[in-house]
Design an enzyme around this catalytic site. Structure first.
Site, PDB file in Angstrom:
ATOM      1  N   LYS A 294     -12.567  -6.874  -5.405  1.00 43.60           N
ATOM      2  CA  LYS A 294     -13.528  -5.783  -5.492  1.00 43.60           C
ATOM      3  C   LYS A 294     -12.868  -4.471  -5.859  1.00 43.60           C
ATOM      4  CE  LYS A 294     -14.204  -5.872  -0.427  1.00 43.60           C
ATOM      5  NZ  LYS A 294     -13.767  -4.698   0.302  1.00 43.60           N
TER       6      LYS A 294
ATOM      7  N   LYS B  48      -6.961 -13.742  -8.049  1.00 46.19           N
ATOM      8  CA  LYS B  48      -8.253 -13.786  -7.350  1.00 46.19           C
ATOM      9  C   LYS B  48      -9.173 -12.648  -7.817  1.00 46.19           C
ATOM     10  CE  LYS B  48      -9.708 -13.552  -2.625  1.00 46.19           C
ATOM     11  NZ  LYS B  48      -9.284 -13.354  -1.239  1.00 46.19           N
TER      12      LYS B  48
ATOM     13  N   LYS C 290       0.820  -1.207   0.000  1.00 49.57           N
ATOM     14  CA  LYS C 290       0.000   0.000   0.000  1.00 49.57           C
ATOM     15  C   LYS C 290       0.855   1.260   0.000  1.00 49.57           C
ATOM     16  CE  LYS C 290      -4.343  -1.682   1.849  1.00 49.57           C
ATOM     17  NZ  LYS C 290      -5.378  -1.548   2.873  1.00 49.57           N
TER      18      LYS C 290
END
Ligand code: TRP
Length: 345
Positions: free
Chosen positions: A211, A208, A126
């Site tokens: 979202k 994967k 991040k």
């Protein structure tokens, strides 16, 4: 309901094991979240005492638009209910409504080493992605997550692979605290679902389904309309072999077979047989149809719930009270252990 003593905190609830999970209201839930997690959680509500927290405190570690954040947090909470989680049995609530999260997080931060936090791979990822805003909250994110889990004396935490390191750290912090002050926290374990599906991206089937994927065609969102769902399946990446078999060498087709099987309740072999000799185009349409009918009731329920403001508000209030009640039990004990003065009543 008989309260049970758990680590000296008057805890719950017929002696059931406690499950806790948190979710960020970034992005919209996907078919992967539903088939891989939510759908299974619905079956846990009788066996376990479940807490599902919308972790809005975590969300502001990256810059958010306030109105958007509020809207998405409410939509997430509503979607959980629409997906079948009974909000009277599952405590679905906002993290920001339970101040004990932030308070325990401060205390646990004093029992967490800088070195441990700098080894967290999610922090490194991040920080690289948001290099203009590497704030202290992003760094201490895992401490807050530990507080979430430990506040509720959680036994089991359903987490994806990406969160395993955070759960490991939670266990270390809890163990460290317990070794100084005695048994205060339950040491949580990862919850491995009996039937754990891992739904992959439609565009990169070795990755994967997420979202927050930048490519909207990679994910089916739970509120996608039928045309969008069909279009995304038609564009799904497959291979040039044109046989519908379940094999690791055919990740795209394997993923579609899995989605079809889970959406229809059929077995993998049954699906292979059903589509023996059928072309990819036709198969993709069948998968699209299956997912459209799977999501239809959920979407209808969501639209109804969305309109029933009073009902959802009632749930939010009642569950915040419940969560506060249990969270404060643990917090008070911790405050006493570390030497904060007694409250005068
Ligand atoms: N960090 C988790 C994620 O991004 C969300 C989360 C916050 C969480 N607190 C938690 C998950 C506690 C499980 C338990 O997915």
């Amino acid at each position: 309901m008989l309260p049970v003593k758990k680590n000296g905190c008057e805890f719950m609830l017929d002696g059931k094991k406690i499950i806790f999970s948190g979710m960020q209201a970034t992005g919209t839930l996907t078919l992967g979240n539903y088939l891989g997690a939510l759908k299974n959680w619905v079956q846990l509500e009788n066996e376990y005492e479940c807490f599902y927290c919308v972790v809005d405190l975590h969300s502001i570690t990256v810059r958010q638009d306030p109105a958007e954040l509020r809207k998405r947090a409410r939509a997430l909470l509503t979607l959980y209910i629409a997906a079948g989680l009974n909000p009277e049995k599952n405590c679905i609530y906002y993290q920001s409504h339970v101040s004990a999260h932030a308070e325990l997080s401060w205390i646990l931060g004093c029992f967490t080493y800088m070195g441990e936090l700098s080894r967290m791979t999610q922090f490194k990822d991040k920080a690289a992605k948001h290099s203009g805003n590497i704030n202290a909250g992003l760094f201490t994110y895992p401490v807050l997550m530990a507080a979430d889990i430990l506040l509720f004396q959680s036994d089991l935490v359903p987490v994806g692979d990406d969160q395993k390191q955070h759960l490991e750290l939670t266990r270390d912090i809890a163990g460290r605290f317990n070794s100084i002050y005695g048994d205060v926290f339950t040491i949580p374990e990862p919850y491995i679902a009996k039937q754990g599906a891992r739904i992959m991206s439609l565009q990169e089937p070795t990755k994967k389904m997420s979202k927050t994927d930048e490519n909207p065609n990679a994910s089916i969102y739970l509120l996608d309309d039928p045309d969008t769902i069909m279009r995304k399946f038609k564009r799904a990446v497959t291979d040039s072999d044109n046989r519908i078999i379940y094999s690791d060498e055919k990740p795209g087709i394997k993923n579609l077979i899995e989605i079809y099987a889970l959406s229809t309740g059929k077995g993998i072999e049954e699906v292979e047989k059903e589509f023996d000799g059928v072309g990819y185009g036709e198969f993709k349409m069948a998968v699209g149809e299956a997912v459209i009918s799977l999501l239809k009731p959920l979407q209808e329920r969501f639209r109804e719930l969305e309109k029933d403001k009073a009902y959802i508000d009632g749930i939010i209030k009642a569950n915040a009270e419940k969560a506060n009640y249990y969270a404060n039990k643990t917090l008070r004990k911790v405050q006493k252990k570390v030497g904060f003065p007694e409250r005068i009543r």
